[in-house]
Scaffold this active site. Structure first.
Site, PDB file in Angstrom:
ATOM      1  CG  HIS A  22      -3.961   0.074   5.844  1.00  9.57           C
ATOM      2  ND1 HIS A  22      -5.290   0.310   6.013  1.00  9.57           N
ATOM      3  CD2 HIS A  22      -3.709  -0.745   5.111  1.00  9.57           C
ATOM      4  CE1 HIS A  22      -5.756  -0.690   5.336  1.00  9.57           C
ATOM      5  NE2 HIS A  22      -4.619  -1.420   4.521  1.00  9.57           N
ATOM      6  CD  GLU A  26      -2.884  -0.953  -0.191  1.00 12.10           C
ATOM      7  OE1 GLU A  26      -2.810   0.043  -0.754  1.00 12.10           O
ATOM      8  OE2 GLU A  26      -3.836  -1.835   0.019  1.00 12.10           O
ATOM      9  CG  HIS A  57      -6.814  -5.076   7.234  1.00 13.73           C
ATOM     10  ND1 HIS A  57      -6.140  -6.182   6.344  1.00 13.73           N
ATOM     11  CD2 HIS A  57      -6.533  -3.947   6.621  1.00 13.73           C
ATOM     12  CE1 HIS A  57      -5.786  -5.729   5.287  1.00 13.73           C
ATOM     13  NE2 HIS A  57      -5.818  -4.320   5.433  1.00 13.73           N
ATOM     14  CG  HIS A  72      -8.882  -2.711   2.220  1.00 14.77           C
ATOM     15  ND1 HIS A  72      -8.243  -2.209   1.241  1.00 14.77           N
ATOM     16  CD2 HIS A  72      -7.924  -3.147   3.264  1.00 14.77           C
ATOM     17  CE1 HIS A  72      -6.883  -2.576   1.552  1.00 14.77           C
ATOM     18  NE2 HIS A  72      -6.708  -3.014   2.608  1.00 14.77           N
TER      19      HIS A  72
HETATM   20 ZN   LIG Z   1      -4.878  -3.380   3.970  1.00 15.71          ZN
END
Ligand SMILES: [Zn+2]
Length: 211
Positions: free
Chosen positions: A92, A73, A94, A155
């Site tokens: 970031h 990413e 999840h 996501h």
């Molecule tokens: Zn991700």
């Protein structure tokens, strides 16, 4: 190069794993220092990650220091750094409740007094694009405008901060709020804060994020 920052990135990555905000090698963390970005590597499980695995890249994504490819990413991290002067770090995750809301494409409204001052207001869901693409990067920057957090459709979640500590605490705050909102949605109709209060509280964020 940037050993202290590599240590910080590693610490936050391991803490995300311990808190169940990521599994395996999912999610990613970075911090910006001038024209360099210190970022987690691609596909290395957090449980096995060591400080020497953390990568330094420039703002074009070229590896400056490190022996592994940077996070998949990376494009999203760089797009944010190029567009947001108030972003010096990115987390970031999840995390489950944020991802659940992102799956039903439901923004997180301002349901408590912490959201607007720290995150800027209602947290939008970015338009879906496949993980790792420049389309995702553009969609994320757009939905993040005027905020410190964004939900990534189907996501996960992403938070920025002026420091890595701030980005991480924003990620924890976001996940907690998404958890409360999800539970409240299942039990009834959540009340939102009055619009004038949200406006006043968002001013606190605005003042901290405009120079
Ligand atoms: Zn991700």
């Amino acid at each position: 190069m940037h050993e202290n920052l590599k240590g910080e990135v590693l610490n936050v990555s391991k803490t995300m794993l311990e808190r169940g905000m990521v599994i395996g090698s999912s999610g990613n963390v970075s911090v910006r220092k001038g024209d360099h970005v210190v970022v987690t590597p691609s596909s290395v499980p957090y449980s096995e990650m060591e400080q020497e695995d953390i990568i330094v890249i420039d703002l074009e994504g070229e590896v400056v220091d490190g022996h592994l490819p940077p996070s998949t990413e990376t494009a999203t991290h760089l797009e944010i750094y190029k567009n947001r002067d108030d972003a010096k770090a990115i987390v970031h995750s999840h995390s489950v409740y944020a991802t659940a809301l992102a799956t039903i494409r439901k923004p997180l409204p301002v349901i408590s007094d912490e959201i607007a001052p720290y995150l800027g207001g209602e947290i939008r869901v970015s338009e879906y694009a496949m993980a790792g693409t420049t389309y995702l990067a553009k969609n994320v920057v757009k939905a993040l405008e005027g905020r410190s957090a964004v939900l990534l459709a189907s996501h996960g979640a992403l938070c920025i901060g002026k420091t890595l500590k701030e980005a991480f605490s924003n990620a924890v705050l976001l996940e907690r709020a998404c958890q409360v909102y999800s539970i409240a949605l299942g039990a009834g109709e959540p009340h939102l804060l009055p619009p004038d209060v949200v406006e006043e509280e968002a001013e606190i964020w605005n003042e901290a994020h405009t120079e």
